[in-house]
Write a protein that holds these residues in place. Structure first.
Motif, short mmCIF file in Angstrom:
data_model
loop_
_atom_site.label_atom_id
_atom_site.label_comp_id
_atom_site.label_asym_id
_atom_site.label_seq_id
_atom_site.Cartn_x
_atom_site.Cartn_y
_atom_site.Cartn_z
N TYR A 190 0.80 -1.22 0.00
CA TYR A 190 0.00 0.00 0.00
C TYR A 190 0.84 1.27 0.00
O TYR A 190 0.54 2.23 -0.70
CB TYR A 190 -0.97 0.02 1.19
CG TYR A 190 -1.72 1.32 1.26
CD1 TYR A 190 -2.48 1.77 0.17
CD2 TYR A 190 -1.65 2.14 2.38
CE1 TYR A 190 -3.16 2.98 0.21
CE2 TYR A 190 -2.32 3.34 2.44
CZ TYR A 190 -3.07 3.76 1.36
OH TYR A 190 -3.73 4.96 1.38
N ALA A 216 0.44 4.11 -2.83
CA ALA A 216 0.02 5.47 -2.50
C ALA A 216 1.01 6.49 -3.04
O ALA A 216 0.62 7.53 -3.58
CB ALA A 216 -0.13 5.62 -0.98
N SER A 274 0.70 6.64 -6.86
CA SER A 274 -0.57 7.23 -7.27
C SER A 274 -0.57 8.74 -7.07
O SER A 274 -1.08 9.48 -7.92
CB SER A 274 -1.72 6.59 -6.49
OG SER A 274 -1.75 5.19 -6.74
N ASP A 275 0.00 9.20 -5.97
CA ASP A 275 0.08 10.64 -5.73
C ASP A 275 0.94 11.32 -6.79
O ASP A 275 0.65 12.44 -7.22
CB ASP A 275 0.65 10.92 -4.34
CG ASP A 275 -0.32 10.53 -3.21
OD1 ASP A 275 -1.52 10.37 -3.51
OD2 ASP A 275 0.14 10.39 -2.07
N GLU A 279 -6.16 7.82 -9.13
CA GLU A 279 -7.03 7.89 -7.95
C GLU A 279 -7.16 6.53 -7.27
O GLU A 279 -7.48 5.53 -7.92
CB GLU A 279 -8.42 8.37 -8.40
CG GLU A 279 -9.45 8.43 -7.31
CD GLU A 279 -9.37 9.71 -6.49
OE1 GLU A 279 -10.08 9.79 -5.47
OE2 GLU A 279 -8.61 10.63 -6.88
N ILE A 280 -6.89 6.49 -5.98
CA ILE A 280 -7.24 5.32 -5.18
C ILE A 280 -8.53 5.68 -4.46
O ILE A 280 -8.54 6.59 -3.62
CB ILE A 280 -6.15 4.95 -4.16
CG1 ILE A 280 -4.81 4.72 -4.84
CG2 ILE A 280 -6.56 3.70 -3.37
CD1 ILE A 280 -3.66 4.46 -3.87
N ARG A 339 -11.55 6.27 -1.99
CA ARG A 339 -11.48 6.43 -0.54
C ARG A 339 -11.73 5.10 0.18
O ARG A 339 -11.01 4.76 1.13
CB ARG A 339 -12.49 7.48 -0.09
CG ARG A 339 -12.56 7.69 1.41
CD ARG A 339 -13.57 8.78 1.76
NE ARG A 339 -13.90 8.77 3.18
CZ ARG A 339 -13.16 9.32 4.14
NH1 ARG A 339 -12.02 9.90 3.82
NH2 ARG A 339 -13.54 9.28 5.41
N ARG A 351 -8.60 3.06 0.00
CA ARG A 351 -7.55 3.62 0.86
C ARG A 351 -7.79 3.24 2.33
O ARG A 351 -6.87 2.82 3.04
CB ARG A 351 -7.51 5.15 0.75
CG ARG A 351 -6.73 5.68 -0.44
CD ARG A 351 -6.59 7.19 -0.35
NE ARG A 351 -5.88 7.75 -1.48
CZ ARG A 351 -4.57 7.95 -1.51
NH1 ARG A 351 -3.83 7.65 -0.45
NH2 ARG A 351 -3.99 8.47 -2.58
N LYS A 352 -9.04 3.44 2.77
CA LYS A 352 -9.36 3.18 4.18
C LYS A 352 -9.16 1.71 4.53
O LYS A 352 -8.66 1.38 5.62
CB LYS A 352 -10.79 3.63 4.49
CG LYS A 352 -10.98 5.14 4.43
CD LYS A 352 -10.05 5.84 5.42
CE LYS A 352 -10.22 7.35 5.40
NZ LYS A 352 -9.23 8.02 6.28
N GLU A 374 -5.37 1.00 4.52
CA GLU A 374 -4.76 1.57 5.73
C GLU A 374 -5.07 0.71 6.95
O GLU A 374 -4.23 0.52 7.83
CB GLU A 374 -5.28 2.99 5.94
CG GLU A 374 -4.73 4.01 4.96
CD GLU A 374 -5.48 5.32 4.99
OE1 GLU A 374 -6.44 5.46 5.79
OE2 GLU A 374 -5.14 6.22 4.19
#
Length: 282
Positions: free
Chosen positions: A204, A208, A211-212, A217-218, A220, A223-224, A227
């Motif tokens: 991950y 991330a 992707s940034d 786009e990941i 939301r 992502r959650k 994480e």
């Protein structure tokens, strides 16, 4: 009998002898999936040029078409002609034509004879006719440096008109972004195949960061969940396999012409997705 969706895989040129040995193994394992082609990336400003060339020629000689990425940033007409002549002499017939990333410290200029991928596509078509199948990049979620989605779509269509044969997208995790992009370009008369780029999920923090940097786009909810897994790599990989396999199923059902996997010089994740999709040879 249903035709299997064609697949392809991207590699990056290894930096070490150990990496080169590993890539040979990964290439051999992914070759068993009978991909349409492999591609090999090219660093910012052509910084991996020799490694890219050597990797491409070595892999292509093993029997499956291998396409070098070709970046026009920092390249002169003479340099590109020499490179293309060399590839042509070795039977390379597919090129991934890109503007490329600006090396840090270059500022706004490109440091070469070409400013955009469209210039590179037009140059290759003018000098080499149909000797190369030309792939270009597509950005379903908009190129991070594009002024607007409208400008990005216009720029993409211009690359197609300049002579691109097909396109590979930046990776994404929302199938609607891909379908919307395809609908938009079809509506203005652009009919080249748009191949979704697929990024397996195995780590991950790396995902991330990538992707940034590239504007992918990941969602939301993803992502959650990622994480929440923290350092539980087994759960991250299992979740990634489920999510990306389902994305691929949606893309295939919606008419995607092929799938291009960003392998990161790894075998397991891409192969697991292909196995789940029934794209591996019986």
């Amino acid at each position: 009998m249903t035709m299997k969706t064609p697949i392809s895989f991207e590699f990056f040129p290894p930096k070490t002898e150990e990496g080169a040995v590993k890539l040979q193994q990964v290439h051999a394992e992914l070759s068993t999936l009978k991909p349409e082609f492999f591609s090999v990336t090219y660093g910012a400003g052509g910084s991996t040029q020799e490694r890219t060339i050597n990797t491409v020629l070595d892999l292509n000689a093993k029997g499956i078409s291998t396409a070098p990425h070709l970046s026009c940033i920092g390249s002169t007409t003479a340099l590109l002609k020499g490179l293309l002549n060399r590839y042509q002499a070795h039977g390379i017939n597919r090129i991934v034509a890109l503007r490329g990333d600006l090396p840090s410290g270059m500022g706004g200029g490109t440091g070469g004879d070409f400013n955009h991928a469209i210039d590179l596509v037009a140059f290759i078509r003018k000098e080499y006719g149909d000797a190369f199948h030309l792939e270009v990049a597509a950005y379903p979620e908009m190129h991070p440096q594009a002024g607007s989605i409208e400008k990005d779509i216009q720029h993409f269509v211009a690359k197609a008109k300049a002579g691109a044969d097909s396109a590979i997208t930046q990776y994404f995790y929302n199938a609607d972004a891909y379908f919307h992009f395809v609908d938009r370009i079809r509506a203005i008369g652009c009919d080249i195949p748009i191949i979704p780029g697929i990024m397996p999920i195995t780590n991950y923090s790396n995902l991330a960061r990538f992707s940034d940097a590239c504007g992918a786009e990941i969602p939301r909810w993803m992502r959650k969940q990622l994480e929440a897994y923290g350092d539980d790599s087994a759960s991250i990989k299992a979740f990634g396999l489920d999510v990306v396999s389902r994305l691929c199923e949606q893309l295939i059902a919606g008419g995607a012409p092929a799938l291009h996997f960003y392998s990161m010089n790894q075998t397991a994740a891409s192969k697991a997705i292909c196995d789940r999709l029934g794209l591996s040879p019986n």
